[in-house]
Design a protein around this motif. Structure first.
Motif, PDB file in Angstrom:
ATOM      1  N   LEU A  49      29.646  11.849  52.068  1.00 55.00           N
ATOM      2  CA  LEU A  49      31.063  11.717  52.367  1.00 55.00           C
ATOM      3  C   LEU A  49      31.354  10.293  52.820  1.00 55.00           C
ATOM      4  O   LEU A  49      30.812   9.815  53.816  1.00 55.00           O
ATOM      5  CB  LEU A  49      31.489  12.712  53.453  1.00 55.00           C
ATOM      6  CG  LEU A  49      31.668  14.174  53.021  1.00 55.00           C
ATOM      7  CD1 LEU A  49      32.115  15.023  54.194  1.00 55.00           C
ATOM      8  CD2 LEU A  49      32.680  14.284  51.882  1.00 55.00           C
ATOM      9  N   GLY A  50      32.216   9.619  52.080  1.00 55.01           N
ATOM     10  CA  GLY A  50      32.582   8.257  52.420  1.00 55.01           C
ATOM     11  C   GLY A  50      33.844   8.203  53.256  1.00 55.01           C
ATOM     12  O   GLY A  50      34.157   9.138  54.000  1.00 55.01           O
ATOM     13  N   GLU A  51      34.567   7.130  53.149  1.00 60.65           N
ATOM     14  CA  GLU A  51      35.814   6.964  53.903  1.00 60.65           C
ATOM     15  C   GLU A  51      36.826   8.030  53.502  1.00 60.65           C
ATOM     16  O   GLU A  51      36.913   8.416  52.334  1.00 60.65           O
ATOM     17  CB  GLU A  51      36.398   5.572  53.648  1.00 60.65           C
ATOM     18  CG  GLU A  51      35.509   4.440  54.143  1.00 60.65           C
ATOM     19  CD  GLU A  51      36.124   3.090  53.881  1.00 60.65           C
ATOM     20  OE1 GLU A  51      37.264   3.051  53.364  1.00 60.65           O
ATOM     21  OE2 GLU A  51      35.470   2.075  54.196  1.00 60.65           O
ATOM     22  N   ARG A  52      37.568   8.492  54.507  1.00 62.91           N
ATOM     23  CA  ARG A  52      38.584   9.534  54.312  1.00 62.91           C
ATOM     24  C   ARG A  52      37.989  10.791  53.661  1.00 62.91           C
ATOM     25  O   ARG A  52      38.644  11.460  52.863  1.00 62.91           O
ATOM     26  CB  ARG A  52      39.741   9.004  53.459  1.00 62.91           C
ATOM     27  CG  ARG A  52      40.465   7.819  54.067  1.00 62.91           C
ATOM     28  CD  ARG A  52      41.588   7.355  53.165  1.00 62.91           C
ATOM     29  NE  ARG A  52      42.282   6.204  53.722  1.00 62.91           N
ATOM     30  CZ  ARG A  52      43.296   5.565  53.120  1.00 62.91           C
ATOM     31  NH1 ARG A  52      43.708   6.000  51.929  1.00 62.91           N
ATOM     32  NH2 ARG A  52      43.868   4.523  53.682  1.00 62.91           N
ATOM     33  N   ASN A  53      36.727  11.069  54.027  1.00 62.71           N
ATOM     34  CA  ASN A  53      36.027  12.250  53.522  1.00 62.71           C
ATOM     35  C   ASN A  53      35.972  12.308  51.995  1.00 62.71           C
ATOM     36  O   ASN A  53      35.978  13.377  51.392  1.00 62.71           O
ATOM     37  CB  ASN A  53      36.680  13.536  54.048  1.00 62.71           C
ATOM     38  CG  ASN A  53      36.391  13.752  55.515  1.00 62.71           C
ATOM     39  OD1 ASN A  53      35.337  13.369  56.001  1.00 62.71           O
ATOM     40  ND2 ASN A  53      37.341  14.360  56.209  1.00 62.71           N
ATOM     41  N   LYS A  54      35.908  11.152  51.389  1.00 62.31           N
ATOM     42  CA  LYS A  54      35.829  11.073  49.940  1.00 62.31           C
ATOM     43  C   LYS A  54      34.394  11.294  49.484  1.00 62.31           C
ATOM     44  O   LYS A  54      33.463  10.706  50.019  1.00 62.31           O
ATOM     45  CB  LYS A  54      36.324   9.700  49.462  1.00 62.31           C
ATOM     46  CG  LYS A  54      36.281   9.525  47.960  1.00 62.31           C
ATOM     47  CD  LYS A  54      36.727   8.119  47.575  1.00 62.31           C
ATOM     48  CE  LYS A  54      36.620   7.907  46.068  1.00 62.31           C
ATOM     49  NZ  LYS A  54      37.016   6.523  45.685  1.00 62.31           N
ATOM     50  N   LEU A  55      34.210  12.148  48.483  1.00 59.31           N
ATOM     51  CA  LEU A  55      32.890  12.433  47.950  1.00 59.31           C
ATOM     52  C   LEU A  55      32.418  11.253  47.109  1.00 59.31           C
ATOM     53  O   LEU A  55      33.102  10.819  46.180  1.00 59.31           O
ATOM     54  CB  LEU A  55      32.946  13.700  47.101  1.00 59.31           C
ATOM     55  CG  LEU A  55      31.628  14.399  46.779  1.00 59.31           C
ATOM     56  CD1 LEU A  55      30.973  14.916  48.050  1.00 59.31           C
ATOM     57  CD2 LEU A  55      31.857  15.539  45.796  1.00 59.31           C
ATOM     58  N   CYS A  56      31.243  10.717  47.456  1.00 60.66           N
ATOM     59  CA  CYS A  56      30.724   9.538  46.771  1.00 60.66           C
ATOM     60  C   CYS A  56      29.299   9.781  46.287  1.00 60.66           C
ATOM     61  O   CYS A  56      28.519  10.494  46.941  1.00 60.66           O
ATOM     62  CB  CYS A  56      30.728   8.316  47.699  1.00 60.66           C
ATOM     63  SG  CYS A  56      32.343   7.902  48.376  1.00 60.66           S
ATOM     64  N   LEU A  57      28.981   9.167  45.161  1.00 63.16           N
ATOM     65  CA  LEU A  57      27.619   9.250  44.632  1.00 63.16           C
ATOM     66  C   LEU A  57      26.730   8.287  45.403  1.00 63.16           C
ATOM     67  O   LEU A  57      27.118   7.152  45.700  1.00 63.16           O
ATOM     68  CB  LEU A  57      27.617   8.888  43.145  1.00 63.16           C
ATOM     69  CG  LEU A  57      26.409   9.310  42.320  1.00 63.16           C
ATOM     70  CD1 LEU A  57      26.341  10.825  42.222  1.00 63.16           C
ATOM     71  CD2 LEU A  57      26.498   8.709  40.918  1.00 63.16           C
TER      72      LEU A  57
END
Length: 782
Positions: free
Chosen positions: A31-39
């Motif tokens: 989980l990246g910034e703003r709970n964004k799903l990232c590889l």
């Protein structure tokens, strides 16, 4: 043991892919910034893996209600340096414009979009990013992709755009396939009539396969543009004309031609037209003319064609035009035509309704893009399985399962498919079915129950579940199936037959499972739902199977589960007990089930004070004299009182009735029973009875417990030694647990423990009998 057909395990690739998709943050994402799903930065996924991930994700979203779609999933594949997508298949409404845009930088070779009605002209423009690489494209059923939002504000939110009806949208006129020079296969089935097919297709120089199902073609001559290349042409549900047929016959390189239809048409398929097709398309290996009205002069006389064994040789064809074929066709679609009934058909694979093989071929061929035809064919398979015998069971089941998966939102498919599954999974066919296949049946049945609250679908699905061993075969979907059944039982006025089946299933599901399952189901609202059903039947003054099954289900779910017993009391269960006893004084089976349930409540020490009232004790005492159902009601009433008096005289906080008088009446009842009586109960655990043995404060409780154990180990000596199990009676309606109460579970460890216990049980009984004789001077009646 020989493996059953269809029991092959999933591949390691399939298992790993599904695991990763269910555990993205534990495997390849964070989980990246703003709970964004990232590889993860150290991950590179080749096309073989990426294609599998995206296509399996689509299937899980579509088919598995327990799978949670991941917001931003497609964004994981936005960078072609870390992920490579080449072949993508997306379907149904969950696909959005932003999802397609997220993968816009990928070099897609194949893109198949099916019934993606939430895609707009924005996605049509996204398609141009793939024009350099795309070889195969399907936009079947994606009619809204050819519209732009008329009058939409520039800053319009995507969700707001999607809510606008198609009638308020304008056709997208700026898009063309200019630059799609590699495109070979194109499916535009369902293209809106406002879109000019000729103008849209003209820039494509290299088409070899074209599907224009349902597309109006007022001027068909433009198809001749590809006469040197086109190998496959599908014109399903296209209004045929002489001009169109003449153009088609000029496409000399065609190997597959589909001019079938489902709708009625004025066009008649004549011998002359069929002959022109056979003579003009010399490379043809596949032809579909299903649904056409055929003129009688197409076939040889019946007395002539009936001679000899069925043959696929063209020279012996019962259909005159096909006698000119150089070799048999690989496929011939004759569904919903009279031609399928002739004897000699020059094709290896034929769709029709003459026999099981033709019907199964029709389901297989038409399921994906022609649900209306698949629905008819499945209905015919239903008749075969119901009236005759299905000789290709494995194939039939797999095809029906595939149809139900593919058309989860098609009510007609769900109705006919679930009906066919009921007959295909019954006892006659069961020995030929693998565990894996039966699990697939259960999953599609539950999908149907989730999607449709309609009576026919619900009844078919519930009846199909009755063909399975409960709870064993349903345990892998235990929570889900219970929730669905409880949801079915929620409405105050439910269809009577569905209600009866659903209550039976609920009862069976809580019969032979461990306590943690029962507790979980109790928290779902099981106890309250059953009591609501009882309340409704009481208002209607009706004691039917639903009433009896509901009390039996409560008996099962409260077995050694104090929380569920507490729920029963909190939901005014005792009041319903008294009302039912008063309203139905002669219903023996009902009385037995109710008393069995109250025996479970009485086993919970903390709840016994709530039973210790003059009214309840008087009722239990009066039931000691009952001769209903043999000794069952009397025995269960005595069991309830045995636990209550076990707490001693200090807990007896009432003057009437006197504790000693109740105990005397209990003793008289026990002495009146025949110890060789056969019982309608299977004990899951002896622990509640054993608690009553080593004490002297209430000898009558000890007497009841000793009698119960002695009865079990003497009358049921063989089954007790085998772990307490014995066959369940079947009254023709699969009432697995209506006579139940506490049923023997299937847990191996529990059986082993009980078997070890049996060896000491006779010693305990002997000791208890001696103790009982010393304290009371009484002995068991032998």
């Amino acid at each position: 043991m020989e493996a059953k057909a269809g029991d092959n395990p999933d591949s390691l690739m399939a298992l790993t892919t599904a695991f990763c998709l269910r555990n993205l943050r534990r495997t390849m994402c964070y989980l990246g910034e703003r709970n964004k799903l990232c590889l993860r930065s150290d991950v590179f996924l080749p096309s073989e893996i990426c294609d599998k991930l995206v296509n399996t994700y689509t299937e899980l979203v579509h088919m598995d209600s327990n799978f949670e779609p991941q917001d931003g999933f497609f964004q994981l594949f936005s960078d072609p340096h870390s992920t490579r997508l080449t072949r993508v298949q997306l379907r149904e409404d969950f696909v959005r414009d932003r999802d397609l845009e997220a993968i816009g930088k990928q070099d897609l070779i194949e893109l198949h979009l099916t019934n993606c009605n939430n895609l707009s002209a924005h996605s049509l423009r996204t398609l141009t990013r793939f024009r350099q690489t795309l070889v195969s494209l399907s936009l079947f059923g994606c009619s809204r992709i050819f519209y732009r939002k008329g009058g939409a504000p520039l800053a319009c939110d995507e969700e707001e755009e999607e809510e606008r009806p198609a009638s308020k949208q304008a056709p997208e006129t700026d898009f063309s396939f200019q630059g799609f020079n590699r495109l070979r296969l194109l499916n535009l089935g369902g293209l809106p009539e406002e879109v000019d097919a000729e103008a849209l297709l003209k820039p494509l120089p290299a088409l070899t396969s074209l599907d224009l199902s349902g597309v109006p073609l007022p001027k068909a001559a433009f198809l001749a543009h590809w006469k040197e290349r086109l190998a496959s042409l599908v014109l399903y549900n296209v209004d045929l004309s002489e001009e169109l047929i003449n153009t088609v016959v000029e496409l000399g390189h065609l190997r597959h031609l589909d001019i079938s239809r489902e709708r009625n048409s004025k066009f008649k398929m004549t011998r002359k037209i069929l002959t022109a097709i056979v003579q003009g398309l010399v490379n043809l290996v596949s032809l579909d003319i299903s649904g056409h009205i055929m003129l009688d002069n197409c076939t040889v006389p019946h007395f002539e064609e009936a001679m000899g064994r069925p043959s696929i040789e063209p020279c012996k064809s019962s259909i005159y035009p096909f006698q000119e074929l150089k070799r048999p066709l690989q496929f011939l679609g004759l569904y919903n035509t009279t031609l399928c009934n002739v004897t000699h058909i020059p094709a290896y694979k034929v769709t029709g309704s003459k026999n099981e093989d033709q019907v199964l071929n029709a389901i297989e061929v038409y399921t994906e893009f022609r649900p209306e035809l698949a629905h008819r064919a499945i209905n015919q398979l239903f008749d075969i399985a119901r009236i005759q015998h299905c000789s290709q069971l494995l194939r039939a089941l797999q095809l029906v399962i595939a149809a139900l998966k593919c058309h989860k939102y098609d009510k007609s498919i769900q109705v006919t498919g679930s009906a066919a599954l009921f007959y295909l999974t019954n006892t006659e066919y069961r020995s030929d079915q693998s565990v894996r296949l039966r699990r697939q049946v259960i999953q599609v049945v539950l999908n149907g129950m989730e999607q449709y609250q309609e009576v026919t679908v619900q009844r078919n699905c519930c009846l199909t579940l009755c063909n399975f061993s409960i709870p064993e075969e349903l345990e892998f979907q235990y929570g889900r199936v219970n929730l669905l059944l409880l949801k079915i039982l929620e409405p105050a006025r439910q269809d009577e037959s569905i209600q009866r089946i659903a209550v039976h299933l609920c009862n069976a599901l809580v019969c032979q499972v461990d306590n943690h399952h029962k507790e979980a189901v109790g928290k779902m609202g099981f106890v309250k739902t059953m009591l609501n059903l009882i309340q409704k039947k009481l208002q209607d003054r009706m004691c039917d199977q639903v009433m009896e099954f509901s009390w039996s289900a409560l008996w099962n779910i409260t077995d050694e589960t104090p929380d569920n017993c507490q729920m029963f009391l909190n939901c005014k269960g005792m009041s319903l007990f008294l009302d039912c006893l008063k309203e139905f004084p002669d219903k023996q089976e009902l009385h037995r089930n109710m008393l069995g349930l109250l025996g479970n409540v009485a086993e919970v020490r903390a709840l016994r004070p709530q039973l210790l009232t003059p009214q309840f004790i008087s009722v239990f005492s009066n039931l000691l004299d009952s001769k209903a159902d043999g000794i069952e009601v009397s025995y269960n009433a005595c069991g309830v009182l045995s636990h209550i008096v076990f707490d001693g005289p200090d807990a007896w906080a009432m003057e009437e009735p006197l504790r000693d008088m109740v105990m005397d009446k209990m003793m008289d009842a026990i002495q009146s029973w025949d110890v060789t009586s056969r019982r309608n109960i299977n004990y899951r655990s002896f622990e509640p009875i054993l608690r009553l043995l080593p004490q002297s404060i209430a000898p009558v409780s000890q007497h009841w417990a000793t009698w119960a154990l002695f009865n079990l180990v003497s009358v049921y000596r063989e089954t007790t030694a085998n772990g307490g199990q014995r066959p369940t009676e079947d009254n023709g309606q699969r009432r697995t647990t209506a006579n139940g109460g506490r049923r023997q579970g299937s847990n191996t460890a529990r059986r082993t423990k009980r078997q070890n216990f049996i060896g000491t049980l006779h010693y305990l009984l002997t000791t208890s009998v001696n103790c009982l004789h010393q304290v009371t001077g009484q002995s068991l009646v032998m």
